[in-house]
Design a protein around this motif. Structure first.
Motif, PDB file in Angstrom:
ATOM      1  N   THR A 231       0.843  -1.179   0.000  1.00 16.14           N
ATOM      2  CA  THR A 231       0.000   0.000   0.000  1.00 16.14           C
ATOM      3  C   THR A 231       0.885   1.238   0.000  1.00 16.14           C
ATOM      4  O   THR A 231       1.822   1.341   0.792  1.00 16.14           O
ATOM      5  CB  THR A 231      -0.915   0.012   1.237  1.00 16.14           C
TER       6      THR A 231
ATOM      7  N   LYS B 238       1.477   5.361   0.343  1.00 19.39           N
ATOM      8  CA  LYS B 238       0.948   6.561   0.985  1.00 19.39           C
ATOM      9  C   LYS B 238       1.709   7.791   0.494  1.00 19.39           C
ATOM     10  O   LYS B 238       2.926   7.744   0.292  1.00 19.39           O
ATOM     11  CB  LYS B 238       1.092   6.476   2.511  1.00 19.39           C
TER      12      LYS B 238
ATOM     13  N   SER C 147       2.637  11.701   1.620  1.00 20.24           N
ATOM     14  CA  SER C 147       2.667  12.504   2.847  1.00 20.24           C
ATOM     15  C   SER C 147       2.842  13.984   2.545  1.00 20.24           C
ATOM     16  O   SER C 147       3.192  14.371   1.421  1.00 20.24           O
ATOM     17  CB  SER C 147       3.817  12.038   3.747  1.00 20.24           C
TER      18      SER C 147
ATOM     19  N   ILE D 210       0.167  11.588   6.599  1.00 23.27           N
ATOM     20  CA  ILE D 210      -0.421  11.012   5.396  1.00 23.27           C
ATOM     21  C   ILE D 210      -1.455  11.969   4.807  1.00 23.27           C
ATOM     22  O   ILE D 210      -2.342  12.463   5.508  1.00 23.27           O
ATOM     23  CB  ILE D 210      -1.088   9.659   5.706  1.00 23.27           C
TER      24      ILE D 210
ATOM     25  N   HIS E 204      -2.921  11.059   1.538  1.00 16.70           N
ATOM     26  CA  HIS E 204      -3.880  10.097   0.995  1.00 16.70           C
ATOM     27  C   HIS E 204      -3.144   8.831   0.574  1.00 16.70           C
ATOM     28  O   HIS E 204      -1.912   8.789   0.506  1.00 16.70           O
ATOM     29  CB  HIS E 204      -4.657  10.682  -0.194  1.00 16.70           C
ATOM     30  N   THR E 205      -3.912   7.792   0.297  1.00 15.22           N
ATOM     31  CA  THR E 205      -3.377   6.528  -0.201  1.00 15.22           C
ATOM     32  C   THR E 205      -3.308   6.585  -1.722  1.00 15.22           C
ATOM     33  O   THR E 205      -4.256   7.014  -2.379  1.00 15.22           O
ATOM     34  CB  THR E 205      -4.272   5.356   0.233  1.00 15.22           C
TER      35      THR E 205
END
Length: 232
Positions: free
Chosen positions: A143, A145, A147, A153, A155-156
Protein backbone atom coordinates in the motif's frame (compact mmCIF):
# COMPACT_ATOMS: atom_id res chain seq x y z
CA UNK A 1 18.60 -13.24 -29.09
CA UNK A 2 17.87 -10.00 -30.89
CA UNK A 3 16.41 -10.30 -34.38
CA UNK A 4 19.26 -8.07 -35.62
CA UNK A 5 22.11 -8.87 -33.23
CA UNK A 6 24.23 -5.91 -32.19
CA UNK A 7 26.84 -5.42 -29.55
CA UNK A 8 25.57 -5.25 -25.98
CA UNK A 9 27.85 -3.10 -23.86
CA UNK A 10 27.19 -2.92 -20.13
CA UNK A 11 27.83 0.39 -18.39
CA UNK A 12 28.42 0.53 -14.65
CA UNK A 13 28.51 4.03 -13.06
CA UNK A 14 30.81 3.67 -10.05
CA UNK A 15 32.39 7.10 -9.80
CA UNK A 16 30.38 8.65 -6.98
CA UNK A 17 31.26 7.75 -3.42
CA UNK A 18 27.54 7.65 -2.64
CA UNK A 19 26.49 6.58 0.81
CA UNK A 20 29.41 5.10 2.72
CA UNK A 21 27.02 3.49 5.21
CA UNK A 22 29.29 4.43 8.11
CA UNK A 23 32.40 2.93 6.49
CA UNK A 24 35.67 4.57 5.41
CA UNK A 25 35.34 3.40 1.80
CA UNK A 26 32.71 3.83 -0.94
CA UNK A 27 29.84 1.40 -0.43
CA UNK A 28 30.50 -0.53 -3.66
CA UNK A 29 33.77 -1.72 -2.12
CA UNK A 30 32.23 -3.03 1.10
CA UNK A 31 32.65 -6.76 1.49
CA UNK A 32 29.76 -9.08 0.66
CA UNK A 33 30.92 -12.57 1.48
CA UNK A 34 34.31 -13.31 -0.06
CA UNK A 35 34.50 -10.20 -2.26
CA UNK A 36 33.12 -6.68 -2.47
CA UNK A 37 29.73 -5.58 -3.80
CA UNK A 38 31.10 -4.23 -7.07
CA UNK A 39 33.04 -7.44 -7.73
CA UNK A 40 29.83 -9.49 -7.50
CA UNK A 41 28.07 -7.06 -9.82
CA UNK A 42 30.87 -7.27 -12.38
CA UNK A 43 30.94 -11.07 -12.20
CA UNK A 44 27.29 -11.19 -13.24
CA UNK A 45 27.88 -8.89 -16.20
CA UNK A 46 31.25 -10.21 -17.38
CA UNK A 47 30.08 -13.83 -17.36
CA UNK A 48 26.93 -13.18 -19.40
CA UNK A 49 27.36 -14.60 -22.90
CA UNK A 50 25.46 -11.80 -24.67
CA UNK A 51 27.39 -8.92 -23.08
CA UNK A 52 30.34 -8.06 -25.30
CA UNK A 53 32.03 -5.48 -23.10
CA UNK A 54 31.70 -3.85 -19.67
CA UNK A 55 32.59 -0.18 -19.20
CA UNK A 56 33.02 1.04 -15.62
CA UNK A 57 32.99 4.78 -14.91
CA UNK A 58 35.33 5.45 -11.97
CA UNK A 59 36.15 8.43 -9.80
CA UNK A 60 39.50 9.92 -10.91
CA UNK A 61 40.91 9.27 -7.42
CA UNK A 62 39.59 5.72 -7.12
CA UNK A 63 42.29 3.71 -5.33
CA UNK A 64 40.35 0.47 -4.95
CA UNK A 65 39.21 -0.73 -8.36
CA UNK A 66 42.62 -1.80 -9.64
CA UNK A 67 42.88 -4.21 -6.71
CA UNK A 68 39.88 -6.23 -7.92
CA UNK A 69 40.63 -9.36 -9.99
CA UNK A 70 37.82 -8.31 -12.32
CA UNK A 71 39.69 -5.11 -13.22
CA UNK A 72 42.03 -7.17 -15.43
CA UNK A 73 39.26 -8.98 -17.34
CA UNK A 74 39.64 -8.84 -21.12
CA UNK A 75 36.04 -7.65 -21.55
CA UNK A 76 36.39 -4.73 -19.11
CA UNK A 77 37.30 -1.09 -19.81
CA UNK A 78 37.28 1.92 -17.49
CA UNK A 79 36.56 5.60 -18.08
CA UNK A 80 36.68 8.62 -15.79
CA UNK A 81 33.21 9.31 -14.41
CA UNK A 82 31.53 12.52 -13.28
CA UNK A 83 30.14 14.05 -10.13
CA UNK A 84 26.66 12.55 -10.47
CA UNK A 85 25.45 9.16 -11.67
CA UNK A 86 24.09 10.63 -14.91
CA UNK A 87 27.43 12.33 -15.61
CA UNK A 88 29.22 9.01 -15.23
CA UNK A 89 26.79 7.24 -17.53
CA UNK A 90 27.25 10.01 -20.10
CA UNK A 91 31.05 9.68 -19.91
CA UNK A 92 30.75 5.96 -20.58
CA UNK A 93 28.30 6.57 -23.43
CA UNK A 94 30.74 9.05 -25.01
CA UNK A 95 33.38 6.32 -25.03
CA UNK A 96 31.06 3.61 -26.32
CA UNK A 97 29.66 5.78 -29.11
CA UNK A 98 33.19 6.59 -30.27
CA UNK A 99 33.94 2.91 -30.83
CA UNK A 100 30.52 1.44 -31.67
CA UNK A 101 27.62 3.89 -32.21
CA UNK A 102 25.30 1.01 -33.20
CA UNK A 103 25.67 -0.76 -29.85
CA UNK A 104 23.07 -1.11 -27.14
CA UNK A 105 23.89 0.23 -23.67
CA UNK A 106 22.91 -1.96 -20.75
CA UNK A 107 23.25 0.35 -17.74
CA UNK A 108 23.42 -1.32 -14.33
CA UNK A 109 23.92 0.03 -10.81
CA UNK A 110 27.25 -0.87 -9.20
CA UNK A 111 25.43 -1.62 -5.93
CA UNK A 112 22.99 -4.21 -7.35
CA UNK A 113 25.03 -7.41 -6.94
CA UNK A 114 22.06 -9.81 -6.98
CA UNK A 115 21.02 -9.41 -10.61
CA UNK A 116 20.60 -12.78 -12.31
CA UNK A 117 21.56 -13.91 -15.79
CA UNK A 118 17.92 -14.80 -16.38
CA UNK A 119 16.80 -11.20 -15.82
CA UNK A 120 19.62 -9.81 -17.96
CA UNK A 121 18.68 -12.15 -20.79
CA UNK A 122 14.99 -11.28 -20.43
CA UNK A 123 15.81 -7.57 -20.69
CA UNK A 124 18.04 -8.02 -23.75
CA UNK A 125 15.38 -10.11 -25.50
CA UNK A 126 12.72 -7.48 -24.70
CA UNK A 127 14.27 -5.20 -27.33
CA UNK A 128 12.39 -7.27 -29.93
CA UNK A 129 9.14 -6.01 -28.38
CA UNK A 130 10.45 -2.62 -27.21
CA UNK A 131 12.89 -1.32 -29.85
CA UNK A 132 12.86 2.06 -28.08
CA UNK A 133 14.47 0.42 -25.04
CA UNK A 134 13.27 -1.02 -21.75
CA UNK A 135 14.03 -1.38 -18.05
CA UNK A 136 13.77 -4.11 -15.48
CA UNK A 137 11.03 -3.25 -13.00
CA UNK A 138 8.85 -4.83 -10.34
CA UNK A 139 5.15 -4.13 -9.73
CA UNK A 140 4.39 -2.26 -6.51
CA UNK A 141 2.87 -4.70 -4.04
CA UNK A 142 2.57 -2.62 -0.87
CA UNK A 143 0.00 0.00 0.00
CA UNK A 144 1.43 3.36 -1.04
CA UNK A 145 0.95 6.56 0.98
CA UNK A 146 1.63 10.18 0.02
CA UNK A 147 2.67 12.50 2.85
CA UNK A 148 3.01 16.21 3.49
CA UNK A 149 6.32 17.83 4.46
CA UNK A 150 5.61 17.09 8.15
CA UNK A 151 5.34 13.34 7.65
CA UNK A 152 1.56 13.16 7.84
CA UNK A 153 -0.42 11.01 5.40
CA UNK A 154 -2.31 13.03 2.80
CA UNK A 155 -3.88 10.10 1.00
CA UNK A 156 -3.38 6.53 -0.20
CA UNK A 157 -1.96 6.21 -3.71
CA UNK A 158 -3.52 3.70 -6.07
CA UNK A 159 -0.77 1.12 -6.64
CA UNK A 160 -2.31 -0.21 -9.85
CA UNK A 161 0.12 0.29 -12.75
CA UNK A 162 2.88 1.50 -10.37
CA UNK A 163 6.32 -0.10 -10.71
CA UNK A 164 9.63 -0.06 -8.85
CA UNK A 165 12.33 0.86 -11.39
CA UNK A 166 15.31 -1.51 -11.29
CA UNK A 167 18.43 -1.96 -13.38
CA UNK A 168 19.77 -2.94 -15.86
CA UNK A 169 18.11 -0.56 -18.30
CA UNK A 170 18.79 -1.02 -22.02
CA UNK A 171 18.73 1.62 -24.78
CA UNK A 172 20.47 2.30 -28.11
CA UNK A 173 23.78 3.97 -27.26
CA UNK A 174 23.49 6.98 -29.58
CA UNK A 175 19.86 7.70 -28.71
CA UNK A 176 20.45 7.46 -24.96
CA UNK A 177 23.56 9.62 -25.19
CA UNK A 178 21.69 12.32 -27.14
CA UNK A 179 18.72 12.48 -24.77
CA UNK A 180 20.79 12.21 -21.59
CA UNK A 181 23.13 14.98 -22.73
CA UNK A 182 20.19 17.23 -23.66
CA UNK A 183 18.42 16.57 -20.36
CA UNK A 184 21.53 17.41 -18.34
CA UNK A 185 22.06 20.59 -20.38
CA UNK A 186 18.46 21.57 -19.59
CA UNK A 187 19.13 20.86 -15.89
CA UNK A 188 16.41 18.22 -15.78
CA UNK A 189 16.59 16.00 -12.66
CA UNK A 190 17.73 12.61 -13.96
CA UNK A 191 17.30 9.68 -11.57
CA UNK A 192 17.85 6.89 -14.10
CA UNK A 193 18.31 6.43 -17.83
CA UNK A 194 14.59 5.92 -18.39
CA UNK A 195 13.83 9.36 -16.91
CA UNK A 196 16.02 11.00 -19.57
CA UNK A 197 14.24 9.05 -22.29
CA UNK A 198 10.82 9.91 -20.83
CA UNK A 199 11.76 13.61 -20.78
CA UNK A 200 12.52 13.33 -24.50
CA UNK A 201 9.10 11.82 -25.19
CA UNK A 202 10.18 8.19 -25.41
CA UNK A 203 8.12 5.55 -23.58
CA UNK A 204 10.49 2.78 -22.44
CA UNK A 205 9.12 -0.72 -21.99
CA UNK A 206 8.77 -2.43 -18.62
CA UNK A 207 10.18 -5.92 -18.10
CA UNK A 208 9.08 -7.75 -14.98
CA UNK A 209 12.21 -8.44 -12.93
CA UNK A 210 13.00 -10.28 -9.73
CA UNK A 211 12.36 -8.50 -6.43
CA UNK A 212 15.66 -9.81 -5.02
CA UNK A 213 17.57 -7.53 -7.42
CA UNK A 214 18.03 -5.06 -4.58
CA UNK A 215 20.24 -1.99 -4.41
CA UNK A 216 22.51 -1.93 -1.38
CA UNK A 217 21.86 1.44 0.27
CA UNK A 218 21.74 0.56 3.99
CA UNK A 219 23.92 -1.67 6.23
CA UNK A 220 21.02 -4.12 6.63
CA UNK A 221 20.96 -4.58 2.87
CA UNK A 222 24.31 -6.38 3.01
CA UNK A 223 22.83 -9.24 5.02
CA UNK A 224 19.78 -9.34 2.78
CA UNK A 225 21.91 -9.40 -0.36
CA UNK A 226 24.03 -12.21 1.07
CA UNK A 227 20.86 -14.20 1.78
CA UNK A 228 19.50 -13.66 -1.73
CA UNK A 229 22.79 -14.63 -3.34
CA UNK A 230 23.04 -17.81 -1.29
CA UNK A 231 19.53 -18.79 -2.42
CA UNK A 232 20.27 -17.98 -6.06
Amino acid sequence: MLNNPRSIIAIVPAAGVGSRMGADIPKQYLMLGQQCILAHTLDSLLSHAEIDQVVVALHPQDNYFSQLPQSHHSKLTTVVGGGERADSVLAALDFVESINPEAWALVHDAARPCVTHQDITKLIESVNLHPQGAILAAPVRDTMKRSDTNGNIIHTVDRALLWHALTPQIFPVSVLRHHLSAALAAQVPITDEASAMEWAGVMPGLVNGRMDNIKVTHPDDLQLAALFMSQQ
